[in-house]
Design an enzyme around this catalytic site. Structure first.
Site, mmCIF file in Angstrom:
data_model
loop_
_atom_site.group_PDB
_atom_site.id
_atom_site.type_symbol
_atom_site.label_atom_id
_atom_site.label_comp_id
_atom_site.label_asym_id
_atom_site.label_seq_id
_atom_site.Cartn_x
_atom_site.Cartn_y
_atom_site.Cartn_z
ATOM 1 N N ARG A 57 0.847 -1.195 0.000
ATOM 2 C CA ARG A 57 0.000 0.000 0.000
ATOM 3 C C ARG A 57 0.879 1.239 0.000
ATOM 4 O O ARG A 57 1.938 1.272 0.661
ATOM 5 C CB ARG A 57 -0.888 0.040 1.249
ATOM 6 C CG ARG A 57 -2.108 -0.856 1.186
ATOM 7 C CD ARG A 57 -3.159 -0.346 0.191
ATOM 8 N NE ARG A 57 -4.335 -1.192 0.154
ATOM 9 C CZ ARG A 57 -4.517 -2.213 -0.693
ATOM 10 N NH1 ARG A 57 -3.600 -2.526 -1.583
ATOM 11 N NH2 ARG A 57 -5.636 -2.914 -0.674
ATOM 12 N N HIS A 77 -1.473 0.643 -9.720
ATOM 13 C CA HIS A 77 -2.135 -0.272 -8.777
ATOM 14 C C HIS A 77 -2.727 -1.451 -9.560
ATOM 15 O O HIS A 77 -3.930 -1.737 -9.487
ATOM 16 C CB HIS A 77 -3.215 0.439 -7.952
ATOM 17 C CG HIS A 77 -3.571 -0.309 -6.690
ATOM 18 N ND1 HIS A 77 -3.766 0.299 -5.480
ATOM 19 C CD2 HIS A 77 -3.732 -1.643 -6.457
ATOM 20 C CE1 HIS A 77 -4.070 -0.611 -4.568
ATOM 21 N NE2 HIS A 77 -4.049 -1.810 -5.147
HETATM 22 P P1 NDP Z 1 -1.563 -11.339 4.552
HETATM 23 O O1 NDP Z 1 -2.457 -10.827 5.607
HETATM 24 O O2 NDP Z 1 -1.682 -12.764 4.136
HETATM 25 O O3 NDP Z 1 -0.039 -11.102 4.965
HETATM 26 C C1 NDP Z 1 0.416 -9.921 5.536
HETATM 27 C C2 NDP Z 1 1.869 -10.128 5.954
HETATM 28 O O4 NDP Z 1 2.379 -8.899 6.453
HETATM 29 C C3 NDP Z 1 2.020 -11.170 7.064
HETATM 30 O O5 NDP Z 1 3.187 -11.930 6.875
HETATM 31 C C4 NDP Z 1 2.162 -10.300 8.313
HETATM 32 O O6 NDP Z 1 2.896 -10.883 9.385
HETATM 33 C C5 NDP Z 1 2.945 -9.139 7.744
HETATM 34 N N1 NDP Z 1 2.810 -7.958 8.601
HETATM 35 C C6 NDP Z 1 1.699 -7.265 8.907
HETATM 36 N N2 NDP Z 1 1.979 -6.266 9.751
HETATM 37 C C7 NDP Z 1 3.296 -6.338 10.000
HETATM 38 C C8 NDP Z 1 4.188 -5.599 10.809
HETATM 39 N N3 NDP Z 1 3.762 -4.568 11.527
HETATM 40 N N4 NDP Z 1 5.476 -5.962 10.833
HETATM 41 C C9 NDP Z 1 5.901 -7.028 10.102
HETATM 42 N N5 NDP Z 1 5.113 -7.782 9.310
HETATM 43 C C10 NDP Z 1 3.825 -7.439 9.263
HETATM 44 O O7 NDP Z 1 -1.767 -10.379 3.285
HETATM 45 P P2 NDP Z 1 -1.532 -10.717 1.746
HETATM 46 O O8 NDP Z 1 -0.207 -11.319 1.564
HETATM 47 O O9 NDP Z 1 -2.710 -11.424 1.199
HETATM 48 O O10 NDP Z 1 -1.571 -9.238 1.133
HETATM 49 C C11 NDP Z 1 -0.644 -8.256 1.538
HETATM 50 C C12 NDP Z 1 -1.067 -6.887 1.048
HETATM 51 O O11 NDP Z 1 -0.847 -6.763 -0.350
HETATM 52 C C13 NDP Z 1 -2.559 -6.552 1.178
HETATM 53 O O12 NDP Z 1 -2.880 -6.191 2.504
HETATM 54 C C14 NDP Z 1 -2.715 -5.411 0.205
HETATM 55 O O13 NDP Z 1 -2.459 -4.191 0.861
HETATM 56 C C15 NDP Z 1 -1.631 -5.680 -0.832
HETATM 57 N N6 NDP Z 1 -2.185 -6.036 -2.154
HETATM 58 C C16 NDP Z 1 -1.875 -5.249 -3.227
HETATM 59 C C17 NDP Z 1 -2.307 -5.569 -4.479
HETATM 60 C C18 NDP Z 1 -1.911 -4.767 -5.651
HETATM 61 O O14 NDP Z 1 -2.394 -5.008 -6.751
HETATM 62 N N7 NDP Z 1 -0.999 -3.817 -5.501
HETATM 63 C C19 NDP Z 1 -3.140 -6.757 -4.707
HETATM 64 C C20 NDP Z 1 -3.400 -7.530 -3.528
HETATM 65 C C21 NDP Z 1 -2.937 -7.155 -2.292
HETATM 66 P P3 NDP Z 1 2.370 -12.210 10.121
HETATM 67 O O15 NDP Z 1 2.588 -13.317 9.102
HETATM 68 O O16 NDP Z 1 3.251 -12.353 11.291
HETATM 69 O O17 NDP Z 1 0.932 -11.998 10.423
HETATM 70 C C1 OXD Z 2 -5.989 -5.764 -2.975
HETATM 71 C C2 OXD Z 2 -5.588 -4.832 -4.042
HETATM 72 O O1 OXD Z 2 -5.817 -5.445 -1.796
HETATM 73 O O2 OXD Z 2 -5.881 -5.111 -5.223
HETATM 74 O O3 OXD Z 2 -6.466 -6.867 -3.303
HETATM 75 O O4 OXD Z 2 -4.955 -3.823 -3.748
#
Ligand code: NDP
Ligand code: OXD
Length: 316
Positions: free
Chosen positions: A231, A279
């Site tokens: 993000r 995005h």
């Molecule tokens: P998940 O919830 O599966 O994974 C999030 C990861 O981030 C986990 O490993 C989590 O740690 C880690 N995390 C969260 N907070 C912290 C922190 N404070 N410090 C360290 N690690 C942290 O999410 P996804 O993998 O499914 O998606 C990730 C993000 O990708 C989404 O939230 C979205 O914002 C973005 N996204 C963007 C897209 C795009 O097209 N640009 C498309 C889809 C998603 P832990 O494993 O310990 O919980």
């Molecule tokens: C998502 C994105 O969060 O597309 O899935 O950004």
């Protein structure tokens, strides 16, 4: 009249794409659209949300479950009047695969000097540049969730050394992992940093001048590279531009921005060492979204547990 719960759709994707995906979907359920301002949304038990209207929860006070149109739920969590009901985020193979394609593409582009060759091409310059191998570089994946783990595995297949960082420590074969307390050690080894973090209070502004200065300097690419598809709120763009100008960072690939769409006068558009995508690193397949949610609604109506429910305390 069906006793299956009615659904309200407030997905700020293209309306035509949503309508096409709805054909034959959500059988037996009344489907209401938030964009229809005269619709009575008080009947809806479920909502599909992507960047919801600010008055959505006033208009739909009887919701039982919210389905996010994407993996990230930051915009839902920030919507006024959010009820204390489960939020299910979107987890789907096609979303994951497409993200990994984008991440691998960006890492390879910087490894193989695509931005520099693009500059040379515009000036008709025929000059081979130094090109290390993937095995000479370490990619650090920040966020080892559904998307981060798949990207990490696919980067490994391409030959990169891959390390990963997450809030809680993960075990992934062939990938050294770090937990929240080990960020500096993780950064000191990283030549290409890949951000796949959700936007939360903890991750807002995490990609800042201090973090960039801790990445491995003078690695095989000359300077580290920053890639972000999590993000835009996690990156401090003035720090990022300063780091790129000062060559603390050698390049960047950015899919997300503090403000979207990216402002037309943003410096990023014209920086030769920056790749901008709108995005679009990955996109939700709306049919898959509806299909997945249908299964979850059936589970919920049978009294079974929902899957991929957001933890309100961590914010993702
Ligand atoms: P998940 O919830 O599966 O994974 C999030 C990861 O981030 C986990 O490993 C989590 O740690 C880690 N995390 C969260 N907070 C912290 C922190 N404070 N410090 C360290 N690690 C942290 O999410 P996804 O993998 O499914 O998606 C990730 C993000 O990708 C989404 O939230 C979205 O914002 C973005 N996204 C963007 C897209 C795009 O097209 N640009 C498309 C889809 C998603 P832990 O494993 O310990 O919980
Ligand atoms: C998502 C994105 O969060 O597309 O899935 O950004």
């Amino acid at each position: 009249m069906s006793d299956k719960g009615a659904v309200v759709i407030d997905l700020k994707f293209g309306r035509r794409d949503v309508d096409q995906a709805l054909v034959g979907a959500l059988a037996g359920r009344q489907v209401l659209h938030a964009s229809d301002k005269s619709a009575d949304l008080s009947k809806a038990s479920y909502a599909f949300l992507w960047k919801p209207d600010l008055d959505l929860f006033d208009r739909a006070p009887n919701l039982k479950v919210l389905f996010s149109g994407g993996a990230g739920v930051d915009s839902i969590l920030a919507t006024p009047g959010l009820p204390n009901i489960p939020i299910v985020r979107f987890v789907d193979e096609s979303l994951t695969t497409r993200m990994s394609e984008w991440v691998v593409l960006q890492c390879l582009s910087h490894l193989r000097q695509v931005p520099a060759y693009a500059v040379q091409q515009r000036s008709h310059i025929w000059k081979e540049l130094h090109q290390p191998e993937a095995k000479d570089l370490t990619v650090g994946v920040l966020g080892l969730g559904v998307l981060g783990q798949d990207s990490a595995r696919k980067l490994k297949i391409m030959g990169f050394n891959v390390i990963g960082w997450s809030r809680t420590k993960k075990t992934i074969e062939g990938i050294e992992t770090y937990d929240e307390s080990q960020l500096d050690a993780f950064l000191a080894r990283t030549d290409i940093l890949v951000g796949l973090l959700p936007l939360t209070d903890e991750t807002r502004g995490i990609f800042n001048a201090s973090l960039f200065s801790k990445l491995r300097q003078k690695g095989p690419l000359g300077a580290p590279v920053f890639i972000n598809a999590g993000r835009g709120g996690s990156q401090v763009e003035k720090d990022l531009i300063a780091a790129l100008e000062a060559k603390i960072l050698g390049g960047a690939s950015l899919d997300v921005f503090e403000q979207e769409p990216l402002l037309s006068d943003s410096r990023f558009w014209s920086m030769d060492n920056v790749i901008v995508t709108p995005h679009a690193a990955s996109a939700s397949d709306i049919r898959a979204l509806l299909r997945n949610a249908e299964v979850q609604m059936e589970r919920f109506e049978r009294g079974e547990a929902l899957q991929h429910v957001v933890d309100r305390t961590t914010g993702y």
